[in-house]
Write an enzyme that holds these catalytic residues in place. Structure first.
Site, short mmCIF file in Angstrom:
data_model
loop_
_atom_site.label_atom_id
_atom_site.label_comp_id
_atom_site.label_asym_id
_atom_site.label_seq_id
_atom_site.Cartn_x
_atom_site.Cartn_y
_atom_site.Cartn_z
N LYS A 66 6.76 58.29 51.93
CA LYS A 66 7.45 57.53 52.67
C LYS A 66 8.65 56.84 51.87
O LYS A 66 9.27 55.79 51.98
CB LYS A 66 6.81 56.37 53.14
CG LYS A 66 6.00 56.98 54.56
CD LYS A 66 5.17 55.70 55.44
CE LYS A 66 4.15 56.52 56.14
NZ LYS A 66 4.78 56.93 57.50
N GLN A 102 5.16 50.89 54.89
CA GLN A 102 6.53 50.70 55.26
C GLN A 102 7.29 49.86 54.29
O GLN A 102 8.50 50.06 54.08
CB GLN A 102 6.72 50.20 56.82
CG GLN A 102 6.18 51.21 57.66
CD GLN A 102 6.89 52.43 57.91
OE1 GLN A 102 8.16 52.61 57.56
NE2 GLN A 102 6.39 53.49 58.36
N CYS A 125 1.71 55.38 66.56
CA CYS A 125 0.62 55.18 66.28
C CYS A 125 0.12 53.54 66.23
O CYS A 125 -0.27 53.09 65.41
CB CYS A 125 0.49 55.71 64.77
SG CYS A 125 0.63 57.75 64.81
N HIS A 133 -0.78 49.75 62.37
CA HIS A 133 -0.79 51.17 62.66
C HIS A 133 -2.46 51.70 63.08
O HIS A 133 -3.35 50.89 62.31
CB HIS A 133 -0.38 51.99 61.45
CG HIS A 133 -0.14 53.46 61.57
ND1 HIS A 133 -1.19 54.24 61.34
CD2 HIS A 133 1.10 54.14 61.46
CE1 HIS A 133 -0.76 55.37 61.37
NE2 HIS A 133 0.90 55.30 61.45
N ASP A 157 -1.63 46.93 53.99
CA ASP A 157 -0.88 48.26 54.31
C ASP A 157 0.56 48.10 53.74
O ASP A 157 1.37 47.63 54.71
CB ASP A 157 -1.13 48.39 55.64
CG ASP A 157 -0.55 49.78 56.02
OD1 ASP A 157 0.16 50.34 55.28
OD2 ASP A 157 -0.87 50.39 57.29
N1 PMP Z 1 0.48 52.48 58.01
C1 PMP Z 1 1.67 52.41 58.31
C2 PMP Z 1 2.31 50.99 58.75
C3 PMP Z 1 2.42 53.37 58.52
O1 PMP Z 1 3.75 53.22 58.80
C4 PMP Z 1 2.02 54.72 58.26
C5 PMP Z 1 2.81 56.00 58.62
N2 PMP Z 1 3.39 55.98 59.71
C6 PMP Z 1 0.61 54.92 57.84
C7 PMP Z 1 -0.22 53.61 57.82
C8 PMP Z 1 -0.16 55.96 57.67
O2 PMP Z 1 0.37 56.72 56.62
P1 PMP Z 1 0.02 58.16 56.16
O3 PMP Z 1 0.24 58.82 57.22
O4 PMP Z 1 0.97 58.60 55.13
O5 PMP Z 1 -1.60 58.29 55.82
#
Ligand code: PMP
Length: 421
Positions: free
Chosen positions: A227, A204, A366, A124, A201
Site C-alpha cells: 500500500k 492506510q 472488509c 478492517h 493498524d
Molecule cells: N487494515 C486496513 C486499514 C486496511 O486497509 C487493510 C487492507 N485493505 C488491511 C488492514 C489488510 O492489509 P493486507 O491485506 O495487506 O494484509
C-alpha cells in the site's frame, strides 16, 4: 516527476480522449494497493537475475549478498518509522499476518477469562477477526468503541469503555473507508493509564503520513508494503522489544530456532528471527527497501499538500452532485472518499466506471461492522495517490454524471497535463 515512475498508469494516461483506440486507466483504488514504480519492479527482477539465494543460511557469496540486502531493508524500515532497534522490526506477509501474529502470540500469553479487548467499530476485518478468535479461545471479551460525528474514535466513549480489565486496545491509524486520522496520542495515553497494550493498524496511514513509533509510544504498529508503492506479500510488525521478547513464537520451523533436539527442549532464536519461521519473501523485502528509498526522495510536505489538493478537489466536485451522499460528512484527511449515489447500487457504479477505464472499489471494504453502523450495505470508494491528477478527477466526475444520466458516450472534457507532480 512522481507519476512518470509508474509504468502501468503512464501507459494509459488520459491524453487524447477523442482517439477511439485510446483506453485510459484512472487508477483510484490505491487504498487496496498502490502501483509500483520502475525502480521497485527492477529491484525485484534483478534479485532473481543477479543474487537469488536464501538468507541467513549459506556461507557462499550469493547468500551473503542476499542476507546483506535483506537486513539493509530492515534497517531502512527501522529508520523510516523511527523504531529504536532492528530487533523491533519483524517481517510478515502483510498487515493481516502481523495482526494475527500479535493476537495469537500476545493473546495466548496475557488474556484470561473476562479480560477485555477494545476495538473500534471502523476496523478492517483484519483487525477484528483475529481478536474475536483469540477472545473465544481465552474467554476474553471484545468491546466495541463507537465513532464520533466526524468518523473518528470517540474519546469520551473510550473513557467509559476502559477498565482495569482492558488488556488490549486496537485501532486503525486511519480507517480504509472513512479516511479520517484517529487521535492516536490520546487513545494510546488513555490505554496506558489502565495498563493496556496498544495495537495500531497503520495500513492506510503509512503511505500518507510520516510515522514515528517512539513519539506515538504505541506498543505495536503494523502495515503492508504493497500500500506504499512496494511489492505484495511483505508486511511489517513493529513491536516494543521488551514485549516481543516476552511473547512466545507464532509459527515454528527453520530459522526461528537456536537449537533443536529430541533429547532436550528446543530453544528459540533471538529477535527479530524468533518470529520469522521459514524462508521469507526475500525479493519482496529487498524491493520494499527500494520503495521506501523512492518515496523518501520526495519532500513529504509537497506530496501531502498535493494529496490534500486532490482530496479537496474531488470532495468538492462530488459535493456538487445532489444524489451523492458521503459516508461521513467531514472531508477526509487522506485522499480516500467513500460515498453512495441515490438510485445506483455501488457495484453497478463501479462496473460502469470500469467501462470508462476508472478503477474504484465498491462493497463493504472488509469493514462490515462499520457498514452496519452506517446503516448501508456498501459504498463506492475512490482512493487516490500522489500520481493521480486533477484531470483524472474531472474525467471521473464527467463519467459518473454520464452513468447517472444513462448516457453511454465518452465525456467531452479538455485534458491538461499541468497539474501533475
Ligand atoms: N487494515 C486496513 C486499514 C486496511 O486497509 C487493510 C487492507 N485493505 C488491511 C488492514 C489488510 O492489509 P493486507 O491485506 O495487506 O494484509
Amino acid at each position: 516527476q512522481f507519476r512518470q515512475h509508474f509504468p502501468l498508469i503512464c501507459q494509459h494516461s488520459l491524453t487524447d480522449l477523442s482517439c477511439e483506440k485510446h483506453s485510459p486507466l484512472i487508477y483510484f483504488d490505491n487504498g487496496a494497493t498502490t502501483q509500483k514504480p520502475n525502480c521497485v519492479i527492477q529491484t525485484h527482477t534483478s534479485f532473481y537475475q543477479d543474487i537469488n539465494a536464501n538468507v541467513h543460511r549459506g556461507s557462499h557469496r550469493l547468500s551473503s549478498q542476499a542476507t546483506v540486502a535483506f537486513e539493509q531493508a530492515r534497517e531502512t524500515v527501522k529508520n523510516f518509522i523511527h523504531a529504536k532497534s532492528i530487533k523491533e522490526i519483524i517481517w510478515t506477509k502483510g498487515t493481516t499476518e502481523s495482526i494475527n501474529l500479535i493476537a495469537s502470540s500476545l493473546g495466548k500469553k496475557i488474556l484470561t477469562q473476562s479480560d477485555e479487548i477494545i476495538l473500534t467499530v471502523s476496523e478492517h476485518h483484519a483487525n477484528i477477526v483475529p481478536w474475536q478468535l483469540i477472545a473465544e479461545q481465552t474467554g476474553a471479551i471484545v468491546k466495541v468503541l463507537p465513532l464520533d460525528a466526524v468518523g473518528k474514535v470517540d474519546l469520551i466513549q473510550l473513557d467509559t469503555l476502559l477498565t482495569n480489565k482492558t488488556k488490549i486496545v486496537c485501532c486503525a491509524h486511519i480507517s480504509n473507508v472513512l479516511g479520517k486520522k484517529n487521535p492516536l496520542i490520546d487513545i494510546i495515553s488513555k490505554a496506558k493509564r489502565v495498563g493496556a497494550i496498544t495495537v495500531i493498524d497503520g495500513a492506510q496511514a503509512i503511505a500518507h503520513f510520516p510515522v514515528d513509533v517512539q513519539a506515538l509510544d504505541c506498543d505495536f504498529y503494523v502495515f503492508s508494503a504493497h500500500k506504499m508503492y512496494g511489492p505484495t506479500g511483505v508486511g511489517v510488525l513493529y513491536g516494543k522489544q521488551a514485549l516481543l521478547e516476552s511473547m512466545p513464537p507464532y509459527q515454528t520451523g527453520g530459522e526461528m530456532i537456536k537449537s533443536v533436539s529430541f533429547n532436550t527442549k528446543t530453544t528459540f532464536n533471538v529477535l527479530p528471527f524468533k518470529f520469522e519461521a521459514g524462508t521469507p519473501n526475500i525479493a519482496g523485502v529487498i524491493a520494499f527497501n527500494q520503495a521506501i528509498k523512492f518515496i523518501s526522495q520526495y519532500d513529504h510536505g509537497e506530496i501531502a499538500e498535493y494529496e490534500q489538493l486532490l482530496t479537496q478537489y474531488c470532495y468538492q466536485a462530488l459535493s456538487q452532485i445532489p444524489q451523492v451522499t458521503f459516508v461521513v460528512a467531514d472531508m477526509p484527511d487522506i485522499p480516500v472518499l467513500s460515498f453512495s449515489v441515490d438510485g445506483h447500487h455501488n457495484h453497478d457504479l463501479a462496473t460502469s466506471l470500469d467501462s470508462y477505464g476508472i478503477a474504484v472499489r465498491s462493497g463493504h471494504h472488509c469493514a462490515m461492522p462499520l457498514m452496519a453502523e452506517l446503516n448501508i450495505s456498501g459504498c463506492v470508494r475512490v482512493s487516490m495517490a500522489a500520481y493521480n491528477t486533477l484531470a483524472e478527477i474531472d474525467y471521473f466526475i464527467a463519467c459518473l454524471l454520464k452513468i447517472m444520466n444513462q448516457e453511454h458516450d465518452k465525456p467531452n472534457i479538455k485534458i491538461t497535463k499541468t497539474d501533475e507532480i
